[in-house]
Write a protein that holds these residues in place. Structure first.
Motif, short mmCIF file in Angstrom:
data_model
loop_
_atom_site.label_atom_id
_atom_site.label_comp_id
_atom_site.label_asym_id
_atom_site.label_seq_id
_atom_site.Cartn_x
_atom_site.Cartn_y
_atom_site.Cartn_z
N ALA A 276 0.84 -1.23 0.00
CA ALA A 276 -0.30 -0.11 -0.16
C ALA A 276 0.92 1.30 -0.12
O ALA A 276 0.61 2.22 -0.71
CB ALA A 276 -0.87 0.12 1.27
N HIS A 277 1.86 1.24 0.42
CA HIS A 277 2.85 2.38 0.68
C HIS A 277 3.38 2.67 -0.54
O HIS A 277 3.71 3.72 -0.97
CB HIS A 277 4.04 2.23 1.86
CG HIS A 277 4.95 3.30 1.91
ND1 HIS A 277 4.63 4.58 2.28
CD2 HIS A 277 6.36 3.33 1.44
CE1 HIS A 277 5.83 5.36 2.37
NE2 HIS A 277 6.79 4.50 1.64
N GLY A 286 5.62 5.67 -1.67
CA GLY A 286 6.22 5.36 -2.84
C GLY A 286 7.62 4.56 -2.69
O GLY A 286 8.01 3.86 -3.65
N LYS A 287 8.31 5.09 -1.59
CA LYS A 287 9.63 4.41 -1.43
C LYS A 287 9.72 3.09 -0.45
O LYS A 287 9.29 3.29 0.88
CB LYS A 287 10.52 5.37 -1.07
CG LYS A 287 10.89 6.68 -1.91
CD LYS A 287 11.58 6.26 -3.10
CE LYS A 287 12.12 7.52 -3.89
NZ LYS A 287 12.77 7.14 -5.17
N LEU A 288 10.20 1.95 -1.12
CA LEU A 288 10.29 0.84 -0.11
C LEU A 288 11.10 1.10 0.76
O LEU A 288 10.82 0.69 2.03
CB LEU A 288 10.95 -0.13 -1.13
CG LEU A 288 11.00 -1.47 -0.29
CD1 LEU A 288 9.66 -2.06 0.09
CD2 LEU A 288 11.86 -2.74 -1.18
N HIS A 290 11.62 3.49 2.76
CA HIS A 290 10.99 4.12 4.00
C HIS A 290 10.56 3.40 5.00
O HIS A 290 10.43 3.73 6.25
CB HIS A 290 9.61 5.02 3.36
CG HIS A 290 9.81 6.25 2.62
ND1 HIS A 290 8.99 6.88 1.77
CD2 HIS A 290 11.19 6.98 2.21
CE1 HIS A 290 9.40 7.91 0.92
NE2 HIS A 290 10.76 7.94 1.27
N VAL A 291 10.06 2.25 4.50
CA VAL A 291 9.48 1.10 5.78
C VAL A 291 10.72 0.24 5.95
O VAL A 291 11.04 0.02 7.21
CB VAL A 291 8.27 0.39 5.01
CG1 VAL A 291 8.04 -0.64 5.91
CG2 VAL A 291 7.24 1.33 4.47
N THR A 292 11.50 -0.38 4.81
CA THR A 292 12.66 -1.29 5.04
C THR A 292 13.52 -0.77 6.15
O THR A 292 14.21 -1.79 6.68
CB THR A 292 12.90 -2.05 3.89
OG1 THR A 292 13.44 -1.16 2.83
CG2 THR A 292 11.83 -2.83 3.10
N ARG A 293 13.93 0.31 5.93
CA ARG A 293 14.96 0.80 6.71
C ARG A 293 15.01 0.40 8.38
O ARG A 293 15.85 0.41 9.08
CB ARG A 293 15.53 2.45 6.45
CG ARG A 293 14.35 3.30 7.18
CD ARG A 293 14.61 4.82 6.72
NE ARG A 293 13.90 5.63 7.34
CZ ARG A 293 14.10 6.31 8.25
NH1 ARG A 293 15.13 6.21 9.05
NH2 ARG A 293 12.97 7.49 8.81
N TYR A 317 16.29 1.17 -2.07
CA TYR A 317 16.55 2.24 -2.58
C TYR A 317 16.16 2.49 -4.00
O TYR A 317 16.12 3.66 -4.62
CB TYR A 317 17.69 3.20 -1.92
CG TYR A 317 17.60 3.48 -0.69
CD1 TYR A 317 17.11 4.27 -0.13
CD2 TYR A 317 17.87 2.41 0.32
CE1 TYR A 317 17.01 4.89 1.31
CE2 TYR A 317 18.19 2.82 1.77
CZ TYR A 317 17.61 3.92 2.09
OH TYR A 317 17.50 4.30 3.49
N ARG A 318 16.20 1.48 -4.84
CA ARG A 318 16.34 1.52 -6.12
C ARG A 318 14.90 1.94 -6.74
O ARG A 318 13.97 1.60 -6.09
CB ARG A 318 16.84 0.16 -6.80
CG ARG A 318 18.17 -0.30 -6.59
CD ARG A 318 18.52 -1.39 -6.99
NE ARG A 318 20.03 -1.64 -6.95
CZ ARG A 318 20.78 -2.46 -7.16
NH1 ARG A 318 20.16 -3.71 -7.72
NH2 ARG A 318 22.00 -3.04 -6.91
N ALA A 319 14.64 2.60 -8.06
CA ALA A 319 13.58 2.93 -8.36
C ALA A 319 12.78 1.83 -8.67
O ALA A 319 13.05 0.82 -9.28
CB ALA A 319 13.69 3.65 -9.74
N GLY A 320 11.51 1.71 -8.28
CA GLY A 320 10.57 0.63 -8.59
C GLY A 320 10.51 -0.38 -7.70
O GLY A 320 9.82 -1.44 -7.75
#
Length: 338
Positions: A276-277, A286-288, A290-293, A317-320
């Motif tokens: 959802a994020h 939009g940035k994975l 943001h959560v996985t860190r 951090y990679r696009a997509g």
């Protein structure tokens, strides 16, 4: 369950995760809540000027599943803090906490944080205004003193003034803050801990709910402090870097309830939230990463943890980047542990 009931909120405060700038954002808190249903969580500090003058209400966003969660405010103007507290209560926070402990230069320049230890009457005015303005419980997080103050003299006076203003719960970081000469990082480690003084404050103020913070890195240590007569324990960096060790067992060890889920199950429970994020471009998502860190320490000390951290750090951090990156990190960890 509604945490507007002070008894429930005070019970949750037996173990809390400290407010930590750049760390305890809403994604971090969502993760921590999966590990512990009971621990009290805190937001990062949000300044009252940002809310009242900067129209930054988006900083108050949280998922209802994070409850019990408290809002920490930074500020020193009673009128402005009261307005910010109203905003927090309107968003659903059952507790509004005033920061009187942060030693950073940026906070000092705003005349709030640890420097407020030198102005107990102003802190009392701030608390009184916040309490009068809205229904959420108002609490304070403070140090034992700053710079050349004698904590044995200033801390009792500080507590007496905020108690007179109506504060019933306080968290004491059991170190001085040195506002000149030490960085914020050094202020978390170099000034010596004085747990005995915090215990003395509990004797002086038996009806004040006192939580202790500083240097607590395990549940065993937390339980020792609780058994010694304190009402609560707040854990900071250890809960962030080793969330499974601290929070998974917290409900069982502190409240006598069920153990939290296995960290692999926690990762799998994060899938819907992460997807959802990543898809939520319209609301700052939009940035994975943001959560996985915040998930890097989930497997700290376990076989394959290095591969887990490395894969997320290199790819999130990679696009997509999306959920598949997390699946691949799990697979890399499991392969390394085999």
């Amino acid at each position: 369950m509604t945490y507007s009931n002070p008894h429930l909120l005070h019970s949750a405060a037996r173990l809390s995760v400290a407010p930590m700038m750049d760390w305890t954002d809403r994604h971090c808190r969502y993760l921590h809540r999966l590990l512990s249903k009971r621990a009290l969580l805190y937001t990062e500090m949000v300044t009252s000027p940002a809310l009242v003058r900067g129209d930054a209400r988006h900083l108050l966003r949280f998922d209802p599943s994070e409850q019990p969660v408290a809002l920490q405010l930074g500020g020193s103007d009673p009128v402005e803090l009261a307005k910010a507290a109203v905003m927090g209560a309107e968003e659903g926070y059952p507790e509004i906490n005033l920061n009187c402990g942060c030693p950073s230069d940026r906070v000092q320049s705003g005349a709030f944080g640890a420097i407020l230890m030198t102005q107990p009457a102003l802190v009392a005015d701030c608390c009184r205004a916040m309490i009068a303005a809205q229904p959420a419980e108002v609490t304070v997080k403070c140090r034992i003193g700053v710079d050349d103050q004698d904590p044995a003299e200033v801390l009792p006076e500080f507590l007496a003034q905020i108690v007179a203003a109506g504060v019933e719960r306080v968290t004491i970081h059991a170190r001085k803050a040195w506002l000149q000469g030490l960085s914020p990082k050094e202020n978390r480690d170099i000034p010596p801990l004085d747990y005995d003084l915090v215990f003395e404050m509990k004797q002086l103020f038996p009806h004040l709910h006192i939580s202790i913070n500083g240097g607590i890195a395990s549940l065993e240590h937390a339980k020792t402090l609780l058994d010694g007569g304190l009402d609560g324990v707040m854990i900071g960096r250890a809960a962030y870097h080793n969330p499974t060790d601290i929070l998974r067992a917290a409900d069982a060890e502190i409240w006598g309830e069920a153990m939290g889920p296995d960290p692999v199950d926690v990762v799998l429970q994060m899938r819907d939230y992460i997807e959802a994020h990543v898809a939520d471009q319209s609301k700052g998502g939009g940035k994975l990463a943001h959560v996985t860190r915040h998930m890097l320490g989930l497997f700290a000390g376990q076989p394959g943890s290095r591969q887990w951290r490395r894969h997320l750090s290199e790819h999130a951090y990679r696009a997509g980047a999306g959920w598949s990156v997390v699946e691949d990190a799990l697979a890399a960890m499991e392969q390394a542990a085999a």
